[in-house]
Scaffold this motif. Structure first.
Motif, PDB file in Angstrom:
ATOM      1  N   ALA A  39     -22.716 -14.612  17.683  1.00 14.96           N
ATOM      2  CA  ALA A  39     -23.072 -15.339  16.461  1.00 14.96           C
ATOM      3  C   ALA A  39     -22.934 -16.843  16.657  1.00 14.96           C
ATOM      4  CB  ALA A  39     -22.201 -14.863  15.299  1.00 14.96           C
ATOM      5  N   ARG A  40     -21.845 -17.272  17.284  1.00 10.86           N
ATOM      6  CA  ARG A  40     -21.636 -18.703  17.512  1.00 10.86           C
ATOM      7  C   ARG A  40     -22.722 -19.293  18.413  1.00 10.86           C
ATOM      8  NH1 ARG A  40     -15.925 -17.207  17.662  1.00 10.86           N
ATOM      9  NH2 ARG A  40     -14.855 -18.222  15.911  1.00 10.86           N
ATOM     10  N   LEU A  41     -23.032 -18.600  19.497  1.00 11.46           N
ATOM     11  CA  LEU A  41     -24.036 -19.114  20.432  1.00 11.46           C
ATOM     12  C   LEU A  41     -25.421 -19.133  19.799  1.00 11.46           C
ATOM     13  CD1 LEU A  41     -24.754 -20.153  23.218  1.00 11.46           C
ATOM     14  CD2 LEU A  41     -24.942 -17.775  23.999  1.00 11.46           C
ATOM     15  N   PHE A  42     -25.772 -18.071  19.105  1.00  8.06           N
ATOM     16  CA  PHE A  42     -27.081 -18.024  18.455  1.00  8.06           C
ATOM     17  C   PHE A  42     -27.219 -19.139  17.413  1.00  8.06           C
ATOM     18  CE2 PHE A  42     -28.813 -13.433  19.116  1.00  8.06           C
ATOM     19  CZ  PHE A  42     -28.579 -13.551  20.481  1.00  8.06           C
ATOM     20  N   ALA A  43     -26.163 -19.360  16.627  1.00  8.00           N
ATOM     21  CA  ALA A  43     -26.209 -20.429  15.633  1.00  8.00           C
ATOM     22  C   ALA A  43     -26.339 -21.788  16.312  1.00  8.00           C
ATOM     23  CB  ALA A  43     -24.964 -20.384  14.759  1.00  8.00           C
ATOM     24  N   ALA A  44     -25.625 -21.988  17.414  1.00  7.53           N
ATOM     25  CA  ALA A  44     -25.713 -23.253  18.143  1.00  7.53           C
ATOM     26  C   ALA A  44     -27.107 -23.481  18.701  1.00  7.53           C
ATOM     27  CB  ALA A  44     -24.691 -23.270  19.276  1.00  7.53           C
ATOM     28  N   GLU A  45     -27.830 -22.383  18.964  1.00 10.81           N
ATOM     29  CA  GLU A  45     -29.194 -22.483  19.483  1.00 10.81           C
ATOM     30  C   GLU A  45     -30.237 -22.502  18.375  1.00 10.81           C
ATOM     31  OE1 GLU A  45     -30.356 -23.015  22.450  1.00 10.81           O
ATOM     32  OE2 GLU A  45     -28.494 -22.912  23.604  1.00 10.81           O
ATOM     33  N   GLY A  46     -29.793 -22.620  17.118  1.00 15.75           N
ATOM     34  CA  GLY A  46     -30.720 -22.846  16.023  1.00 15.75           C
ATOM     35  C   GLY A  46     -31.064 -21.656  15.165  1.00 15.75           C
ATOM     36  N   ALA A  47     -30.508 -20.468  15.455  1.00 15.95           N
ATOM     37  CA  ALA A  47     -30.853 -19.277  14.682  1.00 15.95           C
ATOM     38  C   ALA A  47     -30.163 -19.277  13.325  1.00 15.95           C
ATOM     39  CB  ALA A  47     -30.459 -18.014  15.444  1.00 15.95           C
ATOM     40  N   ALA A  48     -30.822 -18.693  12.349  1.00 18.07           N
ATOM     41  CA  ALA A  48     -30.178 -18.344  11.086  1.00 18.07           C
ATOM     42  C   ALA A  48     -29.526 -16.983  11.293  1.00 18.07           C
ATOM     43  CB  ALA A  48     -31.197 -18.292   9.958  1.00 18.07           C
ATOM     44  N   VAL A  49     -28.206 -16.931  11.278  1.00 11.92           N
ATOM     45  CA  VAL A  49     -27.471 -15.737  11.691  1.00 11.92           C
ATOM     46  C   VAL A  49     -26.840 -15.040  10.492  1.00 11.92           C
ATOM     47  CG1 VAL A  49     -25.584 -14.848  13.112  1.00 11.92           C
ATOM     48  CG2 VAL A  49     -26.956 -16.782  13.923  1.00 11.92           C
ATOM     49  N   THR A  50     -27.034 -13.732  10.418  1.00 12.58           N
ATOM     50  CA  THR A  50     -26.261 -12.902   9.511  1.00 12.58           C
ATOM     51  C   THR A  50     -25.150 -12.245  10.312  1.00 12.58           C
ATOM     52  OG1 THR A  50     -28.005 -12.438   7.893  1.00 12.58           O
ATOM     53  CG2 THR A  50     -26.254 -10.826   8.079  1.00 12.58           C
ATOM     54  N   VAL A  51     -23.921 -12.620   9.992  1.00 13.43           N
ATOM     55  CA  VAL A  51     -22.742 -12.001  10.605  1.00 13.43           C
ATOM     56  C   VAL A  51     -22.440 -10.746   9.794  1.00 13.43           C
ATOM     57  CG1 VAL A  51     -20.299 -12.285  11.138  1.00 13.43           C
ATOM     58  CG2 VAL A  51     -21.848 -14.256  11.306  1.00 13.43           C
ATOM     59  N   ALA A  52     -22.609  -9.579  10.409  1.00  8.65           N
ATOM     60  CA  ALA A  52     -22.449  -8.310   9.700  1.00  8.65           C
ATOM     61  C   ALA A  52     -21.247  -7.553  10.248  1.00  8.65           C
ATOM     62  CB  ALA A  52     -23.715  -7.469   9.844  1.00  8.65           C
ATOM     63  N   ASP A  53     -20.392  -7.079   9.338  1.00 10.90           N
ATOM     64  CA  ASP A  53     -19.166  -6.415   9.781  1.00 10.90           C
ATOM     65  C   ASP A  53     -18.517  -5.736   8.586  1.00 10.90           C
ATOM     66  OD1 ASP A  53     -16.682  -5.791  11.235  1.00 10.90           O
ATOM     67  OD2 ASP A  53     -17.244  -7.422  12.581  1.00 10.90           O
ATOM     68  N   VAL A  54     -17.460  -4.971   8.857  1.00 10.03           N
ATOM     69  CA  VAL A  54     -16.619  -4.427   7.783  1.00 10.03           C
ATOM     70  C   VAL A  54     -15.366  -5.269   7.604  1.00 10.03           C
ATOM     71  CG1 VAL A  54     -17.434  -2.047   8.009  1.00 10.03           C
ATOM     72  CG2 VAL A  54     -15.496  -2.818   9.395  1.00 10.03           C
ATOM     73  N   LEU A  55     -15.155  -6.238   8.476  1.00  9.12           N
ATOM     74  CA  LEU A  55     -14.004  -7.138   8.393  1.00  9.12           C
ATOM     75  C   LEU A  55     -14.408  -8.325   7.531  1.00  9.12           C
ATOM     76  CD1 LEU A  55     -12.903  -7.023  12.151  1.00  9.12           C
ATOM     77  CD2 LEU A  55     -11.973  -5.698  10.232  1.00  9.12           C
ATOM     78  N   ASP A  56     -14.297  -8.139   6.222  1.00  3.73           N
ATOM     79  CA  ASP A  56     -14.878  -9.101   5.288  1.00  3.73           C
ATOM     80  C   ASP A  56     -14.261 -10.491   5.395  1.00  3.73           C
ATOM     81  OD1 ASP A  56     -16.580  -7.129   4.298  1.00  3.73           O
ATOM     82  OD2 ASP A  56     -15.150  -6.504   2.762  1.00  3.73           O
ATOM     83  N   THR A  57     -12.958 -10.584   5.477  1.00  5.86           N
ATOM     84  CA  THR A  57     -12.316 -11.896   5.518  1.00  5.86           C
ATOM     85  C   THR A  57     -12.696 -12.655   6.783  1.00  5.86           C
ATOM     86  OG1 THR A  57     -10.449 -11.123   4.194  1.00  5.86           O
ATOM     87  CG2 THR A  57     -10.120 -13.128   5.493  1.00  5.86           C
TER      88      THR A  57
END
Length: 249
Positions: free
Chosen positions: A23-41
């Motif tokens: 997620a960090r690398l994709f965002a740094a490369e300009g992507a709009a990222v949806t971080v999806a997980d069950v670890l809400d916090t």
């Protein structure tokens, strides 16, 4: 210019470990990222850290309703999905005789069914994006066997095969599907392992989540003639047992 500018990505298991690095690398490369997980916090904190168009979505990958909601909301807020990284996974210990049916099913539901649901649900969005890439995070346990984690091994071999089937089905739509097979990577899953675990490897160290993330980026952006194939990051483990030859032997 970022290599993922104007691209939309969903990363499952994105709150920590390999998923967070992706997620960090994709965002740094300009992507709009949806971080999806069950670890809400943890997931919400990461999305806030990434800023910009990044967002967090609660996703139990084994649940079809969750997948439909996440894909629909991602497309509605960020645009059609062009990269899906199926990274969510769990490991439960137990020999074939010891592991309970409930435990075995839990591992299959997350590691294999979760990726199948993700591809099934996101494929129409990737078509609307004009094509894209799906990256399935398998394991070297999907290339060789390990005692004591039969359910995990089965799920990762299954994901390897499912990747190939999906690649054949989705290629006409310009959607490439590849799998990554990490070895021992320093994450929460390996937190109890010390350096002796990797001492016999040709490259005697743990891999880092960022190394897997760079491979995911390569698949999404550069590996444009690759689909249905495995990319292995294992420090040389699957190359074979270490052997020293002398002249004449």
């Amino acid at each position: 210019m970022g290599r993922l500018n104007e691209r939309v990505a969903i990363v499952t298991g994105g709150a920590r470990g390999i998923g967070a690095a992706v997620a960090r690398l994709f965002a740094a490369e300009g992507a709009a990222v949806t971080v999806a997980d069950v670890l809400d916090t943890e997931g919400a904190e990461l999305a806030a850290e990434l800023g910009g168009p990044a967002r967090y979505a609660h996703l139990d990958v084994s649940t079809e309703d969750d997948w439909q909601k996440v894909v629909a909301e991602t497309e509605g807020e960020q645009g059609p999905v062009s990269v899906l990284v199926n990274n969510a996974g769990i490991l439960e210990w137990g020999t074939i005789e010891e592991q309970t049916l409930a435990s075995f099913r839990r591992v299959i539901d997350v590691n294999l069914q979760g990726a199948w649901l993700g591809m099934r649900t996101a494929a129409p969005s990737l078509r609307r994006a004009g094509g894209g890439a799906i990256v399935n995070i398998s394991s070297i346990a999907g290339i060789t066997g390990y005692a004591g984690i039969g359910g995990y091994v089965a799920s990762k071999w299954g994901l390897r095969g499912l990747t190939k089937a999906a690649a054949l089905e989705l290629a006409p739509d310009g959607i490439r599907v590849c799998s990554i097979h990490p070895g021992a990577v320093r994450t929460a899953m390996t937190a109890d392992f010390d350096d002796s675990f990797t001492a016999a490897q040709p490259l005697p160290r743990f891999g880092e989540p960022e190394e897997v993330a760079r491979m995911a980026l390569f698949i999404a952006t550069e590996a444009t003639f690759s689909t249905g194939v495995e990319f292995v990051l294992d420090g040389g483990v699957t190359a074979g047992p270490p052997t020293t030859l002398t002249a004449g032997h």
